[in-house]
Design a protein around this motif. Structure first.
Motif: not given
Length: 125
Positions: A48-58, A85-92
């Motif tokens: 998680l410390a190195r997670a990207t937006a691609d890592d949370v796409a699923a 974090r920002e990718a998840l927040k942007a997706a609501g």
């Protein structure tokens, strides 16, 4: 090899975790998983410390299937990288990060309460 940790809940979906696996409703899953009401899929995230937006796409793709997601960071609590974090927040998407054991236990309790919750879990050794 570390022993499997039993999760004692009257109404449980995640039965065991440990040794790099999860036992969910009688089926053993190797590696990280994403668990939603629709089922269990592999999750390609290991740090998680190195997670990207691609890592949370699923997680983002499954957002209509839950109210919020519990994210298990492995054996120890780890902060999620800013990009993820920002990718998840942007997706609501509402989320909470905790160690995987706590995420498994919390998931089971919330499911027993009838909550629409998902879990994205990195295994513990």
């Amino acid at each position: 090899m570390a022993p499997l940790r039993e999760i004692e809940q009257a109404s449980r979906r995640i039965e065991r975790y440990g040794a790099g696996t999860f036992r969910i409703e009688g089926t053993v899953h190797q590696g990280a998983v994403l668990l939603t009401q629709r089922g269990v899929t592999g999750w390609n995230t290991v740090d998680l410390a190195r997670a990207t937006a691609d890592d949370v796409a699923a997680i983002i793709a499954a957002r209509d299937d839950f109210e919020f997601v519990l994210i298990g960071s492995g054996a120890k609590m780890t902060l999620m990288a800013k990009a993820a974090r920002e990718a998840l927040k942007a997706a609501g998407i509402r989320f909470d990060v905790m160690d995987t054991g706590a995420a498994c236990r919390t998931f089971n309790v919330l499911v027993a309460e009838g909550r629409r919750v998902a879990a994205a879990l990195i295994p513990v050794p």
